[in-house]
Structure formats: C-alpha cells, structure tokens
Scaffold this active site. Structure first.
Site, short mmCIF file in Angstrom:
data_model
loop_
_atom_site.label_atom_id
_atom_site.label_comp_id
_atom_site.label_asym_id
_atom_site.label_seq_id
_atom_site.Cartn_x
_atom_site.Cartn_y
_atom_site.Cartn_z
N GLU A 148 0.86 -1.20 0.00
CA GLU A 148 0.00 0.00 0.00
C GLU A 148 0.88 1.23 0.00
OE1 GLU A 148 -3.22 0.38 3.02
OE2 GLU A 148 -2.99 2.53 2.68
N HIS A 174 2.03 4.71 -1.91
CA HIS A 174 1.32 5.65 -2.76
C HIS A 174 2.23 6.59 -3.55
CE1 HIS A 174 -2.31 4.25 -0.92
NE2 HIS A 174 -1.92 4.62 0.27
N HIS A 186 -9.24 0.75 -0.23
CA HIS A 186 -8.51 1.79 0.51
C HIS A 186 -9.51 2.76 1.15
CE1 HIS A 186 -5.87 5.28 1.17
NE2 HIS A 186 -4.92 4.37 1.26
N ASP A 230 2.27 2.09 3.90
CA ASP A 230 1.44 3.27 3.65
C ASP A 230 2.34 4.49 3.47
OD1 ASP A 230 -0.87 4.64 3.07
OD2 ASP A 230 -1.72 4.54 5.08
MN MN Z 1 -2.97 4.43 2.17
#
Ligand code: MN
Length: 317
Positions: free
Chosen positions: A9, A11, A157, A280
């Site tokens: 995950e 980004h 998400h 993340d």
């Molecule tokens: Mn995220």
C-alpha cells in the site's frame, strides 16, 4: 534484515489526476507531497534504507472514485499508462495497482483487464465509495466479476466518510482533531462498513474466487470478527457465514498499523497466509514498519510469509 521485502500500500500522485481535486494537493504537508510526486531517487533511497525490495504503487486518495464516468474513463486510462511507464523505469523495484473508473463499472472492468493483461498490473485499488455509492450496489458487479476472472485482488482503501457522517459524528471535534475524521477513526469505520456490506451484498456468492485486501490490519474487522459473526447469525438464513466469507475472501496488510497485539489478533483470526506487510508510504516511514517486524515475536518463517511470501502468491510475482 532481508532485502526481499514487498510492500503493497505504497502511494504516489499522478499530477493530472491530482489537479482535478481542488485543494487536495495543497492540503498535504510539503514533505508528503514531495514523496508522493517522487518515483525515483528519493523513493528508492528510502526503500533501500529500510530494505524494501518492491513497492506495489497505487494512487493516493482521492482517486478516480470521485470522478463521473465521462471524465473517469479517459483519466483512469491515462493514469494507468503513466504508472506503467513508472514501473518500467524500475521493473525490479516497482509493481502497480490500477486506478479504475468505477462510475462506469463496465468500462472499469475493461480497464482492469487491460491493466492486468497489457500492463502487467497486479490488481486494482478502490478508494472508498464511488461518487457516494457503496460498491456492493449490483451495478458494480462487473468489476468484481472481472477481478475474480483475472485472479487479481481488489484493495479497498479508505476515503473520506459520507458528509452527513462527518457532520453528525465528528464535526465538533474535527477542528482540534482533524485526524479523527481520517486515519484516527473516520476512515476505519467507512472502510470496515464497505467490507461488511460486500459480504452482506452476496458479492462473494456470485464470485467465489474473489480476493479483497484491506489495509491497517483489516480496519478493526479481525478484532470484531466473533461479535459481528455471532450477531449476524441471529438471522437464521445467514447463519455463521460472515466469518466464513471474511476468512475465505479477505487479506489484510499492516499499512499504518504497526501494532503487535493487532497483528497477532489478525493472524489468529485469518491465519498467517492472509497477513501481508505494507507501510502506507509516504504517510508512514518505511523503517518504522521494517524495524517493528524485526521485533515481532514470530518465527522467521512466519515473518517471511508476511514480509514477502504471501504477496508473491497473492500477486503472482
Ligand atoms: Mn494508504
């Protein structure tokens, strides 16, 4: 430290898509924006420092779920083509989850297939409700059908809660505690609700091989699995099928939730094969996640499953 770590995950920001959301970019801290926009030296340096081999890149929130169909279809195509070029620039360090134009579910299914077959993407990420609609509405079934047929996961998400929820539940605390609406609680409730609705909406009955990924160690659902399952079973037609479906179809990642008690709970409920490492990034730092995993009281075999083994199997790497 192993150098084989895969994180799911992680980004980035597509400039064209981000520009469609008024103020979404400006609201982010400069250090976050810099990292979201970096798909080269800075990102790789921070991966190397933590020992992360591969990031599966996905757009940050907001994403194409907010756009109406006529804008979303060409935008998603462009976003995915540009993301493909990023992956090709570092094919051993990056993989990708597609952006989908969910407001046109048939086009979204087609774009998912193109992303997986022509661009070698590993699945797709969906950022919350599609222009206000929950994804268990029957009109979205073509997306789930295609994901199951292609044997790729859909990553659910978080995104902002419904405006009425923000007003009724959070507005009086939001000024002093803006994160209450987001990562501290609002995102969790929103995303867990979407996951529960997918189970109740019989999406998995129609698509028995469908695989769904939740971040943040399952958005509280592993912790609550017994209570949800027991109370829903009071409908005799439904019985104890919530636990069965959740454990059969869902995977969870560690994104932004480096808690050993929460990790052990997730493993106890879902099994070691259903828990995958994620950070993340750039909202969370890579080394925090990797250093936490080193301290977790599990065997190296089990840690290796979480750090890369389960991801290789789920994503066909
Ligand atoms: Mn995220």
């Amino acid at each position: 430290m192993t150098a084989k770590i895969i994180a799911l995950e992680e980004h980035y920001a597509d400039a064209e898509l981000t520009a469609t959301f008024d103020g979404a970019d400006a609201a982010k801290a400069p250090a976050i924006r810099e990292r979201l926009e970096d798909v080269g030296a800075l990102r790789l340096k921070e991966m190397d420092q933590a020992g992360i081999m591969l990031q599966v890149l996905s757009h940050n929130s907001p994403a194409t779920q907010n756009l109406e169909a006529t804008r979303a279809v060409p935008m998603a195509r462009g976003v995915n083509d540009r993301l493909h070029a990023i992956v090709r620039s570092q094919p051993t360090r990056f993989a990708a989850f597609a952006a989908l134009p969910t407001d046109d579910p048939v086009a979204a299914a087609e774009e998912l297939e193109r992303a997986v077959t022509a661009l070698q993407f590993k699945g797709a990420m969906l950022h919350g409700r599609s222009r206000g609609e929950w994804l268990d509405h029957p009109r979205f079934l073509p997306i789930f059908e295609r994901a199951a047929a292609l044997d790729v996961p859909l990553y659910l998400h978080p995104s902002n809660p419904h405006p009425d929820v923000v007003r009724a539940y959070y507005s009086d605390y939001a000024k002093d505690h803006p994160m209450l609406v987001r990562a501290a609680w609002g995102y969790t409730v929103e995303t867990a609700t979407q996951a529960i609705r997918l189970v109740l909406g019989n999406v998995f009955e129609k698509h028995p091989t469908l695989k769904i990924v939740l971040g943040h160690l399952g958005e509280t659902l592993p912790f609550l699995l017994e209570r949800i399952d027991e109370s829903l079973s009071r409908n005799p037609k439904f019985g104890r099928s919530f636990r069965q479906k959740f454990c059969r179809h869902f995977y969870v990642t560690t994104s932004g939730n480096f808690s050993t008690p929460a990790l052990l709970c997730s493993i106890m409920e879902l099994g070691i094969d259903r828990v995958l490492f994620s950070v993340d990034w750039p909202y969370i730092e890579n080394d925090k996640g990797v250093e936490w995993m080193a301290r977790v009281p599990l065997s190296q075999d089990d840690k290796d499953k979480i750090l890369f083994g389960n991801a290789k199997r789920l994503l066909h790497l």
